[in-house]
Design a protein around this motif. Sequence first.
Motif, PDB file in Angstrom:
ATOM      1  N   VAL A   2       6.949 -13.044  -8.263  1.00 54.88           N
ATOM      2  CA  VAL A   2       6.082 -11.893  -8.109  1.00 54.88           C
ATOM      3  C   VAL A   2       6.365 -11.257  -6.759  1.00 54.88           C
ATOM      4  O   VAL A   2       6.425 -11.938  -5.735  1.00 54.88           O
ATOM      5  N   GLN A   3       6.519  -9.954  -6.771  1.00 51.19           N
ATOM      6  CA  GLN A   3       6.643  -9.193  -5.541  1.00 51.19           C
ATOM      7  C   GLN A   3       5.404  -8.321  -5.385  1.00 51.19           C
ATOM      8  O   GLN A   3       4.960  -7.695  -6.344  1.00 51.19           O
ATOM      9  N   LEU A   4       4.861  -8.298  -4.188  1.00 57.01           N
ATOM     10  CA  LEU A   4       3.679  -7.512  -3.885  1.00 57.01           C
ATOM     11  C   LEU A   4       4.027  -6.499  -2.809  1.00 57.01           C
ATOM     12  O   LEU A   4       4.555  -6.868  -1.758  1.00 57.01           O
ATOM     13  N   VAL A   5       3.738  -5.245  -3.070  1.00 62.15           N
ATOM     14  CA  VAL A   5       4.044  -4.180  -2.126  1.00 62.15           C
ATOM     15  C   VAL A   5       2.782  -3.404  -1.818  1.00 62.15           C
ATOM     16  O   VAL A   5       2.202  -2.770  -2.704  1.00 62.15           O
ATOM     17  N   GLU A   6       2.365  -3.443  -0.555  1.00 66.14           N
ATOM     18  CA  GLU A   6       1.178  -2.727  -0.111  1.00 66.14           C
ATOM     19  C   GLU A   6       1.545  -1.323   0.357  1.00 66.14           C
ATOM     20  O   GLU A   6       2.656  -1.086   0.829  1.00 66.14           O
ATOM     21  N   SER A   7       0.582  -0.438   0.256  1.00 71.34           N
ATOM     22  CA  SER A   7       0.734   0.903   0.785  1.00 71.34           C
ATOM     23  C   SER A   7      -0.651   1.456   1.111  1.00 71.34           C
ATOM     24  O   SER A   7      -1.667   0.867   0.749  1.00 71.34           O
ATOM     25  N   GLY A   8      -0.687   2.577   1.787  1.00 68.10           N
ATOM     26  CA  GLY A   8      -1.938   3.248   2.079  1.00 68.10           C
ATOM     27  C   GLY A   8      -2.435   3.094   3.495  1.00 68.10           C
ATOM     28  O   GLY A   8      -3.440   3.709   3.869  1.00 68.10           O
ATOM     29  N   GLY A   9      -1.767   2.277   4.281  1.00 70.57           N
ATOM     30  CA  GLY A   9      -2.149   2.159   5.673  1.00 70.57           C
ATOM     31  C   GLY A   9      -1.816   3.422   6.437  1.00 70.57           C
ATOM     32  O   GLY A   9      -1.117   4.311   5.954  1.00 70.57           O
ATOM     33  N   GLY A  10      -2.326   3.496   7.639  1.00 76.30           N
ATOM     34  CA  GLY A  10      -2.074   4.652   8.469  1.00 76.30           C
ATOM     35  C   GLY A  10      -3.053   4.715   9.610  1.00 76.30           C
ATOM     36  O   GLY A  10      -3.720   3.730   9.937  1.00 76.30           O
ATOM     37  N   LEU A  11      -3.138   5.879  10.212  1.00 77.98           N
ATOM     38  CA  LEU A  11      -4.020   6.120  11.346  1.00 77.98           C
ATOM     39  C   LEU A  11      -5.227   6.917  10.887  1.00 77.98           C
ATOM     40  O   LEU A  11      -5.083   7.957  10.240  1.00 77.98           O
ATOM     41  N   VAL A  12      -6.404   6.435  11.233  1.00 74.23           N
ATOM     42  CA  VAL A  12      -7.637   7.106  10.851  1.00 74.23           C
ATOM     43  C   VAL A  12      -8.652   6.970  11.986  1.00 74.23           C
ATOM     44  O   VAL A  12      -8.639   5.986  12.729  1.00 74.23           O
ATOM     45  N   THR A 119       0.588  -3.833   5.267  1.00 76.60           N
ATOM     46  CA  THR A 119       0.532  -2.431   5.630  1.00 76.60           C
ATOM     47  C   THR A 119      -0.414  -2.296   6.820  1.00 76.60           C
ATOM     48  O   THR A 119      -1.475  -2.917   6.861  1.00 76.60           O
ATOM     49  N   LEU A 120      -0.018  -1.508   7.790  1.00 74.35           N
ATOM     50  CA  LEU A 120      -0.764  -1.398   9.039  1.00 74.35           C
ATOM     51  C   LEU A 120      -1.814  -0.303   8.947  1.00 74.35           C
ATOM     52  O   LEU A 120      -1.509   0.843   8.604  1.00 74.35           O
ATOM     53  N   ALA A 121      -3.044  -0.674   9.269  1.00 74.15           N
ATOM     54  CA  ALA A 121      -4.136   0.278   9.379  1.00 74.15           C
ATOM     55  C   ALA A 121      -4.607   0.313  10.824  1.00 74.15           C
ATOM     56  O   ALA A 121      -4.933  -0.727  11.395  1.00 74.15           O
ATOM     57  N   THR A 122      -4.639   1.498  11.395  1.00 72.64           N
ATOM     58  CA  THR A 122      -5.050   1.659  12.778  1.00 72.64           C
ATOM     59  C   THR A 122      -6.227   2.620  12.852  1.00 72.64           C
ATOM     60  O   THR A 122      -6.142   3.752  12.366  1.00 72.64           O
ATOM     61  N   VAL A 123      -7.303   2.164  13.458  1.00 69.16           N
ATOM     62  CA  VAL A 123      -8.510   2.965  13.591  1.00 69.16           C
ATOM     63  C   VAL A 123      -8.645   3.389  15.044  1.00 69.16           C
ATOM     64  O   VAL A 123      -8.635   2.547  15.946  1.00 69.16           O
ATOM     65  N   SER A 124      -8.790   4.669  15.263  1.00 70.71           N
ATOM     66  CA  SER A 124      -8.885   5.211  16.607  1.00 70.71           C
ATOM     67  C   SER A 124     -10.266   5.797  16.850  1.00 70.71           C
ATOM     68  O   SER A 124     -10.994   6.150  15.919  1.00 70.71           O
ATOM     69  N   SER A 125     -10.621   5.924  18.118  1.00 69.26           N
ATOM     70  CA  SER A 125     -11.904   6.503  18.483  1.00 69.26           C
ATOM     71  C   SER A 125     -11.809   8.013  18.586  1.00 69.26           C
ATOM     72  O   SER A 125     -10.727   8.588  18.610  1.00 69.26           O
TER      73      SER A 125
END
Length: 125
Positions: A2-12, A119-125
């Motif tokens: 099984v291969q798992l591929v994440e997406s949807g991360g980003g800067l918010v 997948t990297l999710a970055t939350v900014s102020s």
Amino acid sequence: QVQLVESGGGLVQAGGSLRLSCVASGRSISTYAMGWFRQVPGKARERVAVISWNGVRAYYADSVTGRFTISRDNAKNTVYLQMNNLKLEDSAVYYCAVSYHSGSEYFTEEDVAYWGKGTLATVSS
């Protein structure tokens, strides 16, 4: 395999939302619990959410309860994590995982069969 591929991360910005997706390939995951974990440098991996094999039950870390929602679409071999009201401390690499055991409703890190690369999710102020 099984291969798992994440997406949807980003800067918010804090208070905003992200929707993560994890697409499985190589085999159907429709009979297995799926989950999301996250990790930041210098800290242990944290279990964020788990969804049962049939999508009936879901479990959340206390830190995300009420803000995050896990769901799945077995026809698409995909699991999602809707992240709302994001906080700075939610910044992390988010990993998708599948349980070893068919028919499972919940699992821990010790029971993971396959991991995505994150997948990297970055939350900014």
